[in-house]
Each structure stands twice: as C-alpha cells, then as structure tokens.
Design an enzyme around this catalytic site. Sequence first.
Site, short mmCIF file in Angstrom:
data_model
loop_
_atom_site.label_atom_id
_atom_site.label_comp_id
_atom_site.label_asym_id
_atom_site.label_seq_id
_atom_site.Cartn_x
_atom_site.Cartn_y
_atom_site.Cartn_z
N SER A 129 -49.50 -10.21 -18.55
CA SER A 129 -49.81 -10.79 -17.24
C SER A 129 -51.19 -10.34 -16.79
O SER A 129 -51.50 -9.15 -16.81
CB SER A 129 -48.76 -10.35 -16.21
OG SER A 129 -49.07 -10.86 -14.92
N GLN B 71 -46.82 -4.04 -18.60
CA GLN B 71 -47.29 -2.79 -18.01
C GLN B 71 -48.07 -1.93 -19.00
O GLN B 71 -48.79 -1.01 -18.58
CB GLN B 71 -46.10 -1.98 -17.47
CG GLN B 71 -45.31 -2.66 -16.37
CD GLN B 71 -46.06 -2.73 -15.05
OE1 GLN B 71 -47.01 -1.99 -14.82
NE2 GLN B 71 -45.64 -3.63 -14.18
N ALA C 226 -46.26 -14.08 -16.86
CA ALA C 226 -45.57 -13.41 -17.96
C ALA C 226 -44.11 -13.84 -18.02
O ALA C 226 -43.52 -13.90 -19.09
CB ALA C 226 -45.67 -11.90 -17.80
N THR C 227 -43.53 -14.14 -16.86
CA THR C 227 -42.15 -14.63 -16.84
C THR C 227 -42.02 -15.93 -17.62
O THR C 227 -41.08 -16.11 -18.39
CB THR C 227 -41.69 -14.84 -15.38
OG1 THR C 227 -41.71 -13.58 -14.70
CG2 THR C 227 -40.29 -15.42 -15.33
N ASN D 240 -41.54 -0.96 -16.02
CA ASN D 240 -42.26 -1.24 -14.78
C ASN D 240 -41.82 -0.36 -13.62
O ASN D 240 -42.56 -0.17 -12.66
CB ASN D 240 -42.12 -2.71 -14.40
CG ASN D 240 -40.68 -3.12 -14.14
OD1 ASN D 240 -39.81 -2.90 -14.99
ND2 ASN D 240 -40.42 -3.70 -12.99
N THR E 288 -52.91 -29.08 -17.86
CA THR E 288 -54.32 -28.72 -17.90
C THR E 288 -54.51 -27.25 -17.61
O THR E 288 -54.02 -26.74 -16.59
CB THR E 288 -55.11 -29.55 -16.87
OG1 THR E 288 -54.95 -30.94 -17.16
CG2 THR E 288 -56.59 -29.19 -16.90
N CYS F 100 -40.58 -7.59 -7.93
CA CYS F 100 -39.87 -8.82 -8.27
C CYS F 100 -38.43 -8.82 -7.78
O CYS F 100 -37.81 -9.87 -7.65
CB CYS F 100 -39.90 -9.04 -9.78
SG CYS F 100 -41.57 -9.23 -10.43
N HIS G 291 -52.59 -10.29 -13.76
CA HIS G 291 -52.75 -9.56 -12.50
C HIS G 291 -52.25 -8.12 -12.58
O HIS G 291 -52.37 -7.36 -11.62
CB HIS G 291 -52.08 -10.31 -11.35
CG HIS G 291 -50.59 -10.22 -11.28
ND1 HIS G 291 -49.94 -9.34 -10.45
CD2 HIS G 291 -49.62 -10.91 -11.93
CE1 HIS G 291 -48.63 -9.50 -10.58
NE2 HIS G 291 -48.41 -10.44 -11.47
#
Length: 368
Positions: A196, A179, A71-72, A151, A234, A316, A198
């Site tokens: 994101s 989030q 996402a960053t 977050n 790829t 983070c 995860h």
Amino acid sequence: MTEPIYLDNQATTPLAPEVFEAMVPWLRDNYGNPHSTHVFGRKAAAAVEIAREQVAAPFPDAGHVLFTGTATEAINLAMGAVLELQEQGRNKIIVLATEHAAVRDTAIACERKGFDVLLHPVESDGLIDLDALAAAIDRKTALVGAMLVNNEIGVIQPIEAIAELAHAKGALMLCDAVQGYGRVEIPGNIDMAAVSAHKIYGPKGIGALWVRDDIDIPPLVHGGGQEHGVRSGTLSPALCVGMGSAASLCILRAQQDAEHIEALAMHAKRLFSDWTINGDETQRYRGNLNIRREGLDVARLVSDVREVAFSAGSACASGSGRPSHVLTAIGLKPAQVKSSIRLGFGRYNSLQDIEMAAKLINRAAEAQ
C-alpha cells in the site's frame, strides 16, 4: 492551535515532500491517458512503467507488479489464484489468526465458494509455531497467508520458513507486506504480496499486488483489459508515480530510516518502562510499540490526550466496536485488550515528539 504529535504511522504515513513534488506534474500538466497510443498517452504510460519497476525493486525478479486501488483490493485479487487450485482438489486456505481483516475476511468469504478456511493460532508472543503450522498444511491446502509485519503489534513472522512449508505441500504463499515493505527484507520465495502506497509515505488510493509470473490471477473487475487483463480501468499516472517515488525513497533511505526509528523506539521504551509490551520484544519492527497498562480505560485515554494522535488498534477495525482480534489471538483478556495502545513511529517524528507524547500519555494514564 498547535498541531497534535502524530504517532499513528501504522494507520497511514504523511506524504513525503519528494513524493508530492514528483506527483505535481502529473496532476497539473501531464494529463494524458496512459492507455492511449498518441504522444500524451505514451508519455504517461512510460511514467507508469517506471513506477512499476520502482515498486517491484525489492521483490524477486521472476514476478511483476499489478497496480490496484488499495492493498485490500490486491489481497482480494490474490485470493482468486486459489480457484484454479480448487479444480485440482485443493479446497483449504490457511491464514494466521492475527492477519489484517483484508486477509481474514477475504479468506472467510471463500467459504461460500466451497473452501475450508483455517484461522491458524499464534503463540502468546504473536509468532507462529512452525511445527504446528507444518502439521496443519496438507495436500488439500491451496494457499497459506501470513503478514510480514503485523499492523497492530509489529511482530515479524518467519515468512521464508512459512513459504517453504507451503511449497512443500504444493500450496501458494501470500504475504501481506504492507507494514514491512521498505523496512524489512522481503523473502525471495513468496508467491504473491500486497503493498500500500500510503503506508510508505506515498498517496492514498493506490496499492499493488506483486505476483510470480507463472501464477494465474483471474480478474475482479472486467472491462478494457488493463493491467495484464486482471484489473480493468484507467490508471492514474499521478498515483502510480507517487507510489513509485515513495517506494524508491524507502529503498534509498532504508538504513537512515532504520537508524532513526531505532533511536525513537529506544527512547520510547525507556519512557514507557512501566507498561507491558504486547507481542515479542525482539522479533518485531521497532516503529511499532503496542503496550498496555492494567486497569486503563484506553477509550478515555485517547479522548483525554488530544495533543497526541495515537491508536487503540487497527484503523481499519476502529469503527467495528469489536475488540482487537490480534490482541485476543495472543491470549489477552478483554480487560487487557481495552487497556492497550499502539504507538507508531515514523520518518518525520523526532525524539522531542516521543518525549512530549510520553509525558502527556503517562500523566493522563496516572490520573485515571
């Protein structure tokens, strides 16, 4: 040794079993490059496109999804949209002071390109004052950035209203939806949004940028021109399939997950009744409980309660040594920041998890 109780679902979520099963064939059997034109490549490409549609499902129709590594990366890509607007005399970027570092730091980096960056303050409850924001947005503003669900403290910003204010002055609206995706409805008037995998029970190593079709995004990575010429390289069919499966599952289970999280949150609120909640108590995602107890040494608490995996803030920023910019922005004093913890409830937590975690945390806190 018993596995610790996991209550750090804002940092990352466990991989859903259904997602793992969906990914296995693309890790083991289907090894084609999705950018190749032969049958192996076409099969992989088809799986990627299905995943793209699954991730795009909660967003407005007039847009498309670009897969990224994180996402960053998606946020960094999105910020590139301001370069064309700068040529039109728009050299101002506004992001909320409580934004994730991916948004804050990327915006601040734009200062080297001639942009004025405003970290707009929030109220003591963590929410934006819309009148104050309206006064800050002018005809020189290129972009306004605000996250759907914070977050650290879980508050839900009025994204639709923020987007309306941005559009009234001709600015773009970037939403960090990491989030909130699959948990909170995404307004239909945003221009770009980062997601994101995860954080939605999918795999690490893949994110996405949803972008409105009429917005030009310059590439960060040059090469073979994959992903609409914006993000060369790829793609991993396994990761794409994993993210698509996780997104689809979130949508399918939205009501079930929401009811489960609500039950966990209500139980936790009773068990931590003598703690103070950071951020607005009602306009928030219930799976996030950020609380403080005066005089508490949270670093020691985290060390003492090894039977529970929880956080003193954003994963983070945990290695930076800096106090939480989110808690500081809502007016907490340094001692209050250092006495705050974040508990993140998820799909695979139980009421028993919450009860045992509360018992262990409260006992250790009282012993300090």
